[in-house]
Design a protein around this motif. Structure first.
Motif, PDB file in Angstrom:
ATOM      1  N   VAL A  53       9.486  -6.294  -1.185  1.00 10.07           N
ATOM      2  CA  VAL A  53       9.776  -4.650  -1.443  1.00 10.07           C
ATOM      3  C   VAL A  53       8.404  -3.855  -1.331  1.00 10.07           C
ATOM      4  O   VAL A  53       7.439  -4.499  -1.464  1.00 10.07           O
ATOM      5  CB  VAL A  53      10.306  -4.801  -3.307  1.00 10.07           C
ATOM      6  CG1 VAL A  53       9.141  -5.396  -4.087  1.00 10.07           C
ATOM      7  CG2 VAL A  53      10.731  -3.302  -3.558  1.00 10.07           C
ATOM      8  N   ALA A  54       8.832  -2.685  -0.931  1.00  9.48           N
ATOM      9  CA  ALA A  54       7.688  -1.797  -0.717  1.00  9.48           C
ATOM     10  C   ALA A  54       7.100  -1.490  -1.967  1.00  9.48           C
ATOM     11  O   ALA A  54       7.585  -1.087  -2.895  1.00  9.48           O
ATOM     12  CB  ALA A  54       8.030  -0.528   0.012  1.00  9.48           C
ATOM     13  N   SER A 112       2.527  -4.748  -9.171  1.00  5.44           N
ATOM     14  CA  SER A 112       2.711  -3.633  -8.406  1.00  5.44           C
ATOM     15  C   SER A 112       3.546  -2.509  -8.839  1.00  5.44           C
ATOM     16  O   SER A 112       4.456  -2.826  -9.706  1.00  5.44           O
ATOM     17  CB  SER A 112       3.403  -3.896  -6.792  1.00  5.44           C
ATOM     18  OG  SER A 112       4.413  -4.137  -7.095  1.00  5.44           O
ATOM     19  N   GLU A 113       3.186  -1.412  -8.202  1.00  9.07           N
ATOM     20  CA  GLU A 113       4.102  -0.016  -8.689  1.00  9.07           C
ATOM     21  C   GLU A 113       4.779   0.215  -7.106  1.00  9.07           C
ATOM     22  O   GLU A 113       4.328  -0.088  -6.189  1.00  9.07           O
ATOM     23  CB  GLU A 113       3.423   0.962  -8.797  1.00  9.07           C
ATOM     24  CG  GLU A 113       4.204   2.147  -9.384  1.00  9.07           C
ATOM     25  CD  GLU A 113       3.435   3.331  -9.980  1.00  9.07           C
ATOM     26  OE1 GLU A 113       3.982   4.182 -10.643  1.00  9.07           O
ATOM     27  OE2 GLU A 113       2.305   3.505  -9.292  1.00  9.07           O
ATOM     28  N   GLY A 114       6.165   0.547  -7.402  1.00  5.95           N
ATOM     29  CA  GLY A 114       6.987   0.924  -6.165  1.00  5.95           C
ATOM     30  C   GLY A 114       7.475   2.444  -6.478  1.00  5.95           C
ATOM     31  O   GLY A 114       6.411   3.084  -7.330  1.00  5.95           O
ATOM     32  N   SER A 115       8.419   2.790  -5.550  1.00  5.06           N
ATOM     33  CA  SER A 115       8.524   3.962  -5.609  1.00  5.06           C
ATOM     34  C   SER A 115      10.297   4.247  -6.177  1.00  5.06           C
ATOM     35  O   SER A 115      11.012   3.501  -5.200  1.00  5.06           O
ATOM     36  CB  SER A 115       8.296   4.829  -4.310  1.00  5.06           C
ATOM     37  OG  SER A 115       8.585   6.174  -4.340  1.00  5.06           O
ATOM     38  N   PRO A 116      10.646   5.038  -6.762  1.00  5.34           N
ATOM     39  CA  PRO A 116       9.920   6.134  -7.623  1.00  5.34           C
ATOM     40  C   PRO A 116       9.305   5.630  -8.713  1.00  5.34           C
ATOM     41  O   PRO A 116      10.262   5.197  -9.755  1.00  5.34           O
ATOM     42  CB  PRO A 116      10.770   7.009  -7.632  1.00  5.34           C
ATOM     43  CG  PRO A 116      12.123   6.541  -7.819  1.00  5.34           C
ATOM     44  CD  PRO A 116      12.136   5.327  -6.955  1.00  5.34           C
ATOM     45  N   GLY A 135       0.783  -1.231   0.026  1.00  9.70           N
ATOM     46  CA  GLY A 135      -0.035  -0.186  -0.078  1.00  9.70           C
ATOM     47  C   GLY A 135       0.747   1.150  -0.002  1.00  9.70           C
ATOM     48  O   GLY A 135       2.033   1.038  -0.102  1.00  9.70           O
ATOM     49  N   SER A 136       0.242   2.368  -0.118  1.00  5.58           N
ATOM     50  CA  SER A 136       0.894   3.775   0.238  1.00  5.58           C
ATOM     51  C   SER A 136       0.127   4.670   1.377  1.00  5.58           C
ATOM     52  O   SER A 136      -1.123   4.558   1.329  1.00  5.58           O
ATOM     53  CB  SER A 136       0.877   4.310  -1.330  1.00  5.58           C
ATOM     54  OG  SER A 136       1.538   5.596  -1.304  1.00  5.58           O
TER      55      SER A 136
END
Length: 216
Positions: free
Chosen positions: A89-90, A110-114, A61-62
């Motif tokens: 991984v976050a 998923s998408e991570g940052s950045p 989540g974010s």
């Protein structure tokens, strides 16, 4: 569980991120308001959900920074969630799958940052609290996907940028997913549902919002 449904976390039109765990009954058509029965460890949105026979899980989540937390809450006793492990991984906008028979939860894509897109299949135990392990990869990198589960396999469908891919991976043998079919149209931010025999992908976004229910 077989008696109640749960919704955890999220964000609304008003500014703010929620840590609420809501609970509502399956027994009859429900026309009332869900009950707030506890809180996640930290408020966040775009989480993945998993279920064992006794507990619910919210992973990733974010908030607005990306999270690697795996939260666990009881189906038998109302109360706050506990942090029982971490994803590899976050990330956020993942799909969740559940293998109740084999005793594992999965968080896929998923998408991570950045702005990094992941194809990871993470697996964590229902029986023993702990961190997830990376057990395979999706056929393509994508995010904002839907998740479905049979008794033997997990599925990840759709995703951004507007994929129509249906990926399938085994619950009994760790390994990569395979592309086993297509949705009727490519889309992202869709929702996944599962019966004992079929998976469903409903709603989503292409250039606009759509109301399609796909079945496979």
């Amino acid at each position: 569980g077989s008696n109640f449904g749960y919704t955890s976390g999220g964000t609304g039109y008003a500014p703010g991120t929620y840590d609420i765990i809501d609970k509502f009954p399956f027994a009859a058509d429900f026309t009332g308001t869900a009950t707030d029965v506890g809180d996640l460890i930290v408020g966040r949105y775009n989480v993945a959900g998993q279920s064992s026979s006794t507990h619910g899980y919210s992973s990733g989540g974010s908030s607005p920074t990306t999270s690697d937390v795996i939260d666990k809450f009881s189906f038998t006793t109302d109360g706050d969630a506990t942090d029982v492990g971490n994803l590899t991984v976050a990330r956020y906008k993942s799909a969740g799958q559940s293998s109740i028979g084999n005793g594992f939860g999965y968080t896929t894509a998923s998408e991570g940052s950045p702005s990094v897109t992941y194809n990871v299949i993470d697996k964590f135990s229902f029986a023993t609290d702990g961190n997830a392990t990376d057990v395979g990869d999706m056929s393509v990198h994508r995010w904002a996907v839907a998740g479905q589960s049979s008794t033997t396999h997990g599925y990840t469908s759709g995703g951004l940028p507007t994929y129509n891919t249906i990926d399938k991976f085994s619950f009994t043998t760790d390994g990569d997913a395979t592309d086993v079919g297509d949705l009727s149209s490519g889309r992202q931010s869709l929702t996944g549902q599962s019966s004992t025999t079929h998976g469903y992908s409903s709603g989503g976004v292409t250039t606009g919002r759509i109301d399609i229910i796909d079945k496979f």
